[in-house]
Design an enzyme around this catalytic site. Structure first.
Site, PDB file in Angstrom:
ATOM      1  N   THR A 112     -13.210   6.697   8.453  1.00  0.00           N
ATOM      2  CA  THR A 112     -14.011   6.593   6.969  1.00  0.00           C
ATOM      3  C   THR A 112     -14.267   5.322   6.934  1.00  0.00           C
ATOM      4  O   THR A 112     -13.966   4.498   7.601  1.00  0.00           O
ATOM      5  CB  THR A 112     -13.107   7.028   5.832  1.00  0.00           C
ATOM      6  OG1 THR A 112     -12.126   6.062   5.373  1.00  0.00           O
ATOM      7  CG2 THR A 112     -12.888   8.435   5.598  1.00  0.00           C
ATOM      8  N   ALA A 163       3.991   1.648  -1.016  1.00  0.00           N
ATOM      9  CA  ALA A 163       4.682   1.805  -2.304  1.00  0.00           C
ATOM     10  C   ALA A 163       3.723   2.458  -3.488  1.00  0.00           C
ATOM     11  O   ALA A 163       3.996   2.954  -4.171  1.00  0.00           O
ATOM     12  CB  ALA A 163       5.197   0.093  -2.770  1.00  0.00           C
ATOM     13  N   SER A 164       2.401   1.925  -3.332  1.00  0.00           N
ATOM     14  CA  SER A 164       1.398   2.254  -4.372  1.00  0.00           C
ATOM     15  C   SER A 164       0.939   3.836  -4.309  1.00  0.00           C
ATOM     16  O   SER A 164       0.952   4.409  -5.154  1.00  0.00           O
ATOM     17  CB  SER A 164       0.153   1.654  -4.293  1.00  0.00           C
ATOM     18  OG  SER A 164      -0.667   1.834  -3.132  1.00  0.00           O
ATOM     19  N   LYS A 165       1.369   4.259  -2.999  1.00  0.00           N
ATOM     20  CA  LYS A 165       1.054   5.764  -2.771  1.00  0.00           C
ATOM     21  C   LYS A 165       2.387   6.523  -3.015  1.00  0.00           C
ATOM     22  O   LYS A 165       2.370   7.678  -3.451  1.00  0.00           O
ATOM     23  CB  LYS A 165       0.617   6.068  -1.096  1.00  0.00           C
ATOM     24  CG  LYS A 165      -0.731   5.434  -1.060  1.00  0.00           C
ATOM     25  CD  LYS A 165      -1.790   6.121  -1.714  1.00  0.00           C
ATOM     26  CE  LYS A 165      -3.341   5.454  -1.460  1.00  0.00           C
ATOM     27  NZ  LYS A 165      -4.463   6.077  -2.074  1.00  0.00           N
ATOM     28  N   TYR A 181       0.898  -1.233  -0.104  1.00  0.00           N
ATOM     29  CA  TYR A 181       0.017   0.138   0.004  1.00  0.00           C
ATOM     30  C   TYR A 181       0.697   1.252   0.027  1.00  0.00           C
ATOM     31  O   TYR A 181       0.517   2.218  -0.750  1.00  0.00           O
ATOM     32  CB  TYR A 181      -0.869   0.067   1.226  1.00  0.00           C
ATOM     33  CG  TYR A 181      -1.511   1.112   1.382  1.00  0.00           C
ATOM     34  CD1 TYR A 181      -2.976   1.568   0.559  1.00  0.00           C
ATOM     35  CD2 TYR A 181      -1.533   2.054   2.462  1.00  0.00           C
ATOM     36  CE1 TYR A 181      -3.634   2.525   0.749  1.00  0.00           C
ATOM     37  CE2 TYR A 181      -2.135   3.311   2.569  1.00  0.00           C
ATOM     38  CZ  TYR A 181      -3.456   3.362   1.755  1.00  0.00           C
ATOM     39  OH  TYR A 181      -4.448   4.554   1.974  1.00  0.00           O
TER      40      TYR A 181
HETATM   41  N1  LIG Z   1      -9.035   6.962   5.614  1.00  0.00           N
HETATM   42  C1  LIG Z   1      -7.876   7.269   5.774  1.00  0.00           C
HETATM   43  O1  LIG Z   1      -7.230   7.194   6.960  1.00  0.00           O
HETATM   44  C2  LIG Z   1      -7.045   7.605   4.493  1.00  0.00           C
HETATM   45  C3  LIG Z   1      -5.586   8.042   4.997  1.00  0.00           C
HETATM   46  C4  LIG Z   1      -4.543   8.157   3.797  1.00  0.00           C
HETATM   47  C5  LIG Z   1      -4.953   8.013   2.788  1.00  0.00           C
HETATM   48  N2  LIG Z   1      -6.216   7.679   2.452  1.00  0.00           N
HETATM   49  C6  LIG Z   1      -6.526   7.630   1.002  1.00  0.00           C
HETATM   50  O2  LIG Z   1      -7.764   8.378   0.543  1.00  0.00           O
HETATM   51  C7  LIG Z   1      -8.603   8.018  -0.510  1.00  0.00           C
HETATM   52  C8  LIG Z   1     -10.087   7.842   0.221  1.00  0.00           C
HETATM   53  O3  LIG Z   1      -9.948   6.647   1.135  1.00  0.00           O
HETATM   54  P1  LIG Z   1     -11.421   6.564   2.076  1.00  0.00           P
HETATM   55  O4  LIG Z   1     -10.803   6.598   3.440  1.00  0.00           O
HETATM   56  O5  LIG Z   1     -12.537   7.746   1.566  1.00  0.00           O
HETATM   57  O6  LIG Z   1     -11.580   5.325   1.651  1.00  0.00           O
HETATM   58  P2  LIG Z   1     -13.185   4.716   1.212  1.00  0.00           P
HETATM   59  O7  LIG Z   1     -14.272   5.239   2.120  1.00  0.00           O
HETATM   60  O8  LIG Z   1     -12.846   3.361   1.572  1.00  0.00           O
HETATM   61  O9  LIG Z   1     -13.317   5.294  -0.293  1.00  0.00           O
HETATM   62  C9  LIG Z   1     -12.713   4.583  -1.186  1.00  0.00           C
HETATM   63  C10 LIG Z   1     -13.278   4.690  -2.418  1.00  0.00           C
HETATM   64  O10 LIG Z   1     -12.748   4.146  -3.563  1.00  0.00           O
HETATM   65  C11 LIG Z   1     -13.521   3.239  -4.485  1.00  0.00           C
HETATM   66  N3  LIG Z   1     -13.049   2.418  -4.925  1.00  0.00           N
HETATM   67  C12 LIG Z   1     -12.282   1.259  -4.881  1.00  0.00           C
HETATM   68  N4  LIG Z   1     -12.122   0.347  -5.779  1.00  0.00           N
HETATM   69  C13 LIG Z   1     -12.647   0.906  -6.845  1.00  0.00           C
HETATM   70  C14 LIG Z   1     -12.945   0.613  -8.263  1.00  0.00           C
HETATM   71  N5  LIG Z   1     -12.355  -0.660  -8.606  1.00  0.00           N
HETATM   72  N6  LIG Z   1     -13.547   1.324  -9.011  1.00  0.00           N
HETATM   73  C15 LIG Z   1     -14.232   2.516  -8.447  1.00  0.00           C
HETATM   74  N7  LIG Z   1     -14.074   2.796  -7.449  1.00  0.00           N
HETATM   75  C16 LIG Z   1     -13.291   2.293  -6.401  1.00  0.00           C
HETATM   76  C17 LIG Z   1     -14.720   2.967  -3.337  1.00  0.00           C
HETATM   77  O11 LIG Z   1     -15.662   2.367  -4.019  1.00  0.00           O
HETATM   78  P3  LIG Z   1     -16.710   1.204  -3.474  1.00  0.00           P
HETATM   79  O12 LIG Z   1     -17.480   1.958  -2.323  1.00  0.00           O
HETATM   80  O13 LIG Z   1     -17.774   0.882  -4.632  1.00  0.00           O
HETATM   81  O14 LIG Z   1     -16.030   0.302  -2.847  1.00  0.00           O
HETATM   82  C18 LIG Z   1     -14.823   4.059  -2.575  1.00  0.00           C
HETATM   83  O15 LIG Z   1     -15.483   4.935  -2.979  1.00  0.00           O
HETATM   84  C19 LIG Z   1      -7.904   6.635  -0.816  1.00  0.00           C
HETATM   85  O16 LIG Z   1      -7.111   6.710  -1.943  1.00  0.00           O
HETATM   86  C20 LIG Z   1      -7.074   6.255   0.288  1.00  0.00           C
HETATM   87  O17 LIG Z   1      -5.969   5.302   0.197  1.00  0.00           O
HETATM   88  C21 LIG Z   1      -7.217   7.490   3.450  1.00  0.00           C
END
Ligand SMILES: NC(=O)c1ccc[n+]([C@@H]2O[C@H](COP(=O)([O-])OP(=O)(O)OC[C@H]3O[C@@H](n4cnc5c(N)ncnc54)[C@H](OP(=O)(O)O)[C@@H]3O)[C@@H](O)[C@H]2O)c1
Length: 253
Positions: free
Chosen positions: A192, A159-161, A157
């Site tokens: 989230t 590495a992807s970021k 994860y």
């Molecule tokens: N929350 C944290 O603490 C945190 C910290 C650092 C970085 N981030 C980054 O911030 C971003 C948002 O995270 P979040 O916490 O909001 O996560 P989340 O609530 O799980 O939202 C992720 C979103 O990605 C969508 N998704 C996943 N696979 C997909 C696909 N194949 N096609 C289309 N949509 C897809 C999901 O859709 P579905 O609902 O359909 O699965 C969901 O809407 C991510 O890139 C995450 O890595 C989050």
């Protein structure tokens, strides 16, 4: 004060939940029009219902990894429907917490598909002169502080970021000729649906301990949305190629 017009069109991926949803709500509240991309129609409908500016939100159901190379056809179709895009926020992503001895190549590559390759291709098609407004266009990609701060179980994860952080730097130089800015935002721990999915790791005790470790406490999706909207706006017109941590001070403590 950031403001958009309703003919400013913004694509937001991952708009049906968490940070992406908060960003879509904020853009619509600031007057912009959102093309909200997600896989789940019920959650996308809920996004429209939850917004006081639902008429500024257009729903687009799409699994982004289904056929990454054909994203161009879909992108052209979106442009034909809405016109040229002012901006794009790439928030769709997956977290996989797995020790390296349990990580297969297939699993590792599939995480990169959504966390990196989809974003690379979305930027590729956004940058086509036929698809963006030129001067004033801005892309924001969601990275993570996991790309700059190590932890157990998230090697792939992280590495992807990290790939996103590097991508935006070279992209910013290449896209500068087209007047497109591109930056990444690195959130710290934000509560989230992504965190909820890992309840066995992110227990209540873990969350409590993070809250005390973070100088400003753990985050809310709207803190990330505020920074993203700033970066999309002309207030950030001299900012490009940056990796911006929004993490309550976690990365420096
Ligand atoms: N929350 C944290 O603490 C945190 C910290 C650092 C970085 N981030 C980054 O911030 C971003 C948002 O995270 P979040 O916490 O909001 O996560 P989340 O609530 O799980 O939202 C992720 C979103 O990605 C969508 N998704 C996943 N696979 C997909 C696909 N194949 N096609 C289309 N949509 C897809 C999901 O859709 P579905 O609902 O359909 O699965 C969901 O809407 C991510 O890139 C995450 O890595 C989050």
């Amino acid at each position: 004060m950031v403001k958009f017009n309703n003919d400013d069109f913004f694509i937001v991926t991952g708009a049906n939940s968490g940070i992406g949803k908060s960003i879509a709500l904020k853009i619509s509240e600031l007057g912009g029009t959102v093309i909200a991309v997600g896989r789940n129609i019920e959650n996308l409908n809920k996004l429209k219902e939850d917004s006081n500016y639902g008429k500024n939100i257009h729903i687009e159901v799409k699994d982004l990894v289904e056929d990454v190379e054909s994203i161009d056809k879909w992108f052209t179709e979106l442009k034909n429907r809405f016109g040229k895009f002012r901006g794009m926020v790439l928030s769709a992503g997956l977290l996989d917490i797995i020790p390296i001895n349990a990580l297969s190549l297939k699993k590792a590559k599939s995480l990169f598909d959504i966390n990196y390759f989809v974003n690379l291709y979305m930027c590729k098609y956004f940058s086509d002169n036929r698809n963006n407004v030129g001067e004033g266009a801005s892309i924001v990609v969601l990275s993570s502080i996991a790309s700059i701060k190590g932890d157990v179980g998230i090697i792939n994860y992280s590495a992807s970021k990290g790939a996103i952080n590097s991508m935006v730097k070279s992209m910013a130089v290449e896209f500068s000729k087209k007047k497109i800015r591109v930056n990444s935002v690195l959130p710290g721990f934000v509560l989230t649906e992504m965190i909820d999915k890992w309840k066995n790791v992110y227990t209540d005790e873990y969350i409590e301990s993070m809250n005390t470790k973070y100088p400003l406490g753990i985050g809310k999706p709207e803190y990330i949305a505020d920074t993203v909207c700033f970066l999309l706006s002309d207030s950030a017109k001299w900012i490009t190629g940056q990796n911006i941590s929004v993490d309550g001070g976690a990365s420096i403590a």
